[in-house]
Design a protein around this motif. Structure first.
Motif, PDB file in Angstrom:
ATOM      1  N   PRO A  86       0.831  -1.219   0.000  1.00 23.60           N
ATOM      2  CA  PRO A  86       0.000   0.000   0.000  1.00 23.60           C
ATOM      3  C   PRO A  86       0.856   1.255   0.000  1.00 23.60           C
ATOM      4  O   PRO A  86       1.913   1.314   0.630  1.00 23.60           O
ATOM      5  CB  PRO A  86      -0.803  -0.137   1.304  1.00 23.60           C
ATOM      6  CG  PRO A  86       0.016  -1.022   2.166  1.00 23.60           C
ATOM      7  CD  PRO A  86       0.710  -1.985   1.262  1.00 23.60           C
ATOM      8  N   ARG A  87       0.407   2.279  -0.726  1.00 19.34           N
ATOM      9  CA  ARG A  87       1.131   3.535  -0.815  1.00 19.34           C
ATOM     10  C   ARG A  87       0.855   4.406   0.399  1.00 19.34           C
ATOM     11  O   ARG A  87      -0.225   4.337   1.007  1.00 19.34           O
ATOM     12  CB  ARG A  87       0.726   4.296  -2.079  1.00 19.34           C
ATOM     13  CG  ARG A  87       1.096   3.590  -3.375  1.00 19.34           C
ATOM     14  CD  ARG A  87       0.723   4.438  -4.563  1.00 19.34           C
ATOM     15  NE  ARG A  87       1.392   5.734  -4.517  1.00 19.34           N
ATOM     16  CZ  ARG A  87       1.202   6.713  -5.409  1.00 19.34           C
ATOM     17  NH1 ARG A  87       0.336   6.528  -6.384  1.00 19.34           N
ATOM     18  NH2 ARG A  87       1.847   7.853  -5.297  1.00 19.34           N
ATOM     19  N   MET A  88       1.836   5.222   0.720  1.00 19.37           N
ATOM     20  CA  MET A  88       1.629   6.186   1.794  1.00 19.37           C
ATOM     21  C   MET A  88       0.664   7.261   1.339  1.00 19.37           C
ATOM     22  O   MET A  88       0.645   7.650   0.171  1.00 19.37           O
ATOM     23  CB  MET A  88       2.970   6.835   2.190  1.00 19.37           C
ATOM     24  CG  MET A  88       2.860   7.847   3.325  1.00 19.37           C
ATOM     25  SD  MET A  88       4.450   8.620   3.699  1.00 19.37           S
ATOM     26  CE  MET A  88       5.333   7.227   4.373  1.00 19.37           C
ATOM     27  N   SER A  89      -0.156   7.707   2.231  1.00 20.82           N
ATOM     28  CA  SER A  89      -1.136   8.716   1.905  1.00 20.82           C
ATOM     29  C   SER A  89      -0.452   9.999   1.452  1.00 20.82           C
ATOM     30  O   SER A  89       0.533  10.445   2.053  1.00 20.82           O
ATOM     31  CB  SER A  89      -2.029   9.009   3.114  1.00 20.82           C
ATOM     32  OG  SER A  89      -2.901  10.081   2.833  1.00 20.82           O
ATOM     33  N   SER A  90      -0.963  10.565   0.360  1.00 17.48           N
ATOM     34  CA  SER A  90      -0.384  11.809  -0.144  1.00 17.48           C
ATOM     35  C   SER A  90      -0.630  12.988   0.776  1.00 17.48           C
ATOM     36  O   SER A  90      -0.013  14.044   0.613  1.00 17.48           O
ATOM     37  CB  SER A  90      -0.949  12.116  -1.535  1.00 17.48           C
ATOM     38  OG  SER A  90      -2.368  12.233  -1.477  1.00 17.48           O
TER      39      SER A  90
END
Length: 432
Positions: A86-90
Motif C-alpha cells: 500500500p502507498r503512503m497517503s499523499s
C-alpha cells in the motif's frame, strides 16, 4: 595410447572409453596429401563455432504489454518481484515534505545540467531535427521494399555527398571572389575618400584627422594588439568547435534515424495504456509534419537560390556564386529569410549601378510573391499550416532564444503546440 585423427569431422569429440582426444582443424600434421578445399572448409566451420563461454550481447528490451485477462503465475517475469504494498497517503506531512524537497532538488538539478550543457543540447536538437527531416525519405525507401538500414545508408550518403559536392564546388569560387573583394577594397576606399561627399564632411568635422588619431592609438596600445592575437586564436577555436560539432551532429543524426521507431515505441509506452493510441496518433502527426516541413523548406531554399543566381548572372551582379550561397542559407529561415536575402543582394548590386540593383530587386521580389502563392503551398501541402501572425511571432521568438536553429524549428514547434491545443485542450473545454 593411440591417437586417431578424423579429417572429415573436425572438432568432434571421441567417446570417453576409446582413449582418443579431440581433433583440431588444421592440426593433423600426419596427412601426406593436404587438400586445400578441405582445410578451407574446416577453417570456415571453426570460425563459425562460437568461442567457449561466449554469450550473446544483452539488449534492453521493452517489457511485454499488460493484459488484465491473462493470469500469470508468481514465477513469471511480470510478478516475480512480488506485489507492491500500500502507498503512503499523499496527505501525510512526511510524504508532502519529502516529495516537495525532492521536487525542488530535481528542478535545481535539471536547471544546473541544462545551463552547463547548452551546446550539447543544441547539437541534440539539431540532430533530432535532421533525423525527423530524413525519416520520410527513409520510410519512402522502405515502401519500395528496401530494408531500413539500407534506406538510412542511401539517404545519408546522398545528403553528405550533395553537401560535400556543393562545398567542393563553392569553396574555390568563394575564395576567389573574397580575394577579389580584398584586392578591390583599397580602391573602393580611395574612391570614397576622393569623393566630394567625404571632402565636405571632412572639412566640417575633421574626419580624416580623427581617423588618423584613432589608428595611432590602436597601434600603440598593447592591449589592442593582444586582442587581435586573441581574436585570431578565438577564431581558430571557433572553427575547431564547429567541425567537432558537425561531426557530433552527423553521428547523432545517424543514431536517431536508426533508432527512431524504437524511440517512438518507448515514448508511447510512457503514456497510460488507455490514452496510448491517442498519444501515438498525435505524435505521428507531429513528427510527420516536421519531416515534411524540413524537406519542403530545403526544396524552397534551393529553388530560391537557383533563381537568384540566374538573375544575378544575367543582370551582372558581382560575386553571384557567393551571394547565391548566402541566399540559400537565409531562405531556410521561414517568412523573413527571403526578404533579408533580397535586401542584402540588392544593396551589393548597387556597386554595379542602380539600374542593375533595380532590375534584380524587381525580379527577385516578384519571384518571392510567386513562391508564396504557387510554389510553397504545393511543396508544403503535407507539412504544417500555421497562421501568418503566429508564424512571424514564433520565428522571432525562436531566433531570439536559439538563433538560426530556433528560427528553423519555430514553425514546426508552433504547429505542434497548435495541434495539441486543438485536439486536447479545446476538446476538453467543449465537454464542459
Amino acid at each position: 595410447m593411440t591417437e586417431h585423427t578424423d579429417s572429415s569431422t573436425p572438432g568432434q569429440e571421441a567417446t570417453p572409453g576409446s582413449g582418443t582426444r579431440e581433433s583440431v582443424p588444421g592440426s593433423s600434421q600426419h596427412e601426406r596429401k593436404p587438400v586445400l578445399p578441405g582445410l578451407a572448409a574446416a577453417l570456415l566451420r571453426r570460425l563459425r563455432t562460437p568461442l567457449p563461454g561466449a554469450q550473446p550481447r544483452l539488449r534492453f528490451e521493452m517489457p511485454p504489454d499488460f493484459d488484465e485477462d491473462a493470469t500469470t503465475p508468481e514465477t513469471e517475469t511480470g510478478t516475480r518481484f512480488g506485489h507492491p504494498g500500500p502507498r503512503m497517503s499523499s496527505q501525510h506531512p512526511l510524504y508532502m515534505g519529502f516529495m516537495g524537497t525532492v521536487g525542488v532538488g530535481l528542478a535545481l538539478l535539471v536547471y544546473w545540467i541544462g545551463s552547463n550543457t547548452t551546446q550539447l543540447l543544441l547539437w541534440i536538437v539539431t540532430a533530432l531535427f535532421i533525423a525527423l527531416g530524413l525519416d520520410p525519405v527513409v520510410r519512402w525507401l522502405e515502401g519500395r521494399k528496401l530494408p531500413r538500414p539500407i534506406g538510412i545508408l542511401v539517404s545519408v550518403t546522398v545528403l553528405v555527398s550533395a553537401v560535400a559536392g556543393f562545398f567542393a564546388t563553392l569553396i574555390p569560387t568563394i575564395v576567389q571572389q573574397v580575394t577579389q573583394i580584398v584586392q578591390e577594397a583599397p580602391r573602393w576606399i580611395q574612391d570614397f575618400i576622393d569623393s566630394d561627399f567625404f571632402r565636405s564632411v571632412d572639412d566640417q568635422f575633421g574626419v580624416r584627422e580623427r581617423i588618423t588619431q584613432e589608428l595611432e592609438k590602436f597601434v600603440n596600445n598593447p592591449d589592442a594588439m593582444g586582442g587581435i592575437f586573441g581574436g585570431v586564436v578565438g577564431f581558430g577555436s571557433t572553427v575547431a568547435n564547429g567541425l567537432f560539432g558537425t561531426l557530433i551532429v552527423l553521428v547523432l543524426s545517424l543514431y536517431f534515424l536508426a533508432a527512431l521507431p524504437a524511440m517512438k515505441k518507448w515514448g508511447y509506452r510512457l503514456a497510460p495504456r488507455s490514452r496510448r493510441a491517442r498519444v501515438e496518433a498525435l505524435s505521428e502527426e507531429i513528427t510527420g509534419s516536421v519531416g515534411n516541413y524540413v524537406i519542403g523548406q530545403a526544396c524552397v531554399a534551393l529553388l530560391n537560390a537557383t533563381f537568384a543566381f540566374i538573375v544575378m548572372s544575367i543582370v551582372g551582379v558581382p560575386f553571384a556564386v557567393l551571394l547565391a550561397f548566402v541566399v540559400a542559407l537565409l531562405a531556410f529561415i521561414p517568412l523573413v529569410g527571403g526578404m533579408i536575402a533580397g535586401v542584402v543582394v540588392t544593396l551589393i548590386a548597387l556597386t554595379a549601378g542602380w539600374q542593375t540593383a533595380l532590375v534584380y530587386a524587381i525580379c527577385y521580389f516578384a519571384y518571392l510573391q510567386f513562391e508564396a502563392y504557387f510554389i510553397s503551398p504545393r511543396i508544403m501541402q503535407k507539412a504544417v499550416a500555421v497562421p501568418g501572425a503566429v508564424a512571424v511571432i514564433s520565428v522571432i521568438a525562436g531566433g531570439s532564444l536559439l538563433g538560426v536553429l530556433g528560427a528553423l524549428i519555430a514553425i514546426p514547434t508552433a504547429a505542434a503546440v497548435m495541434l495539441l491545443v486543438k485536439e486536447i485542450f479545446i476538446v476538453r473545454q467543449d465537454k464542459h
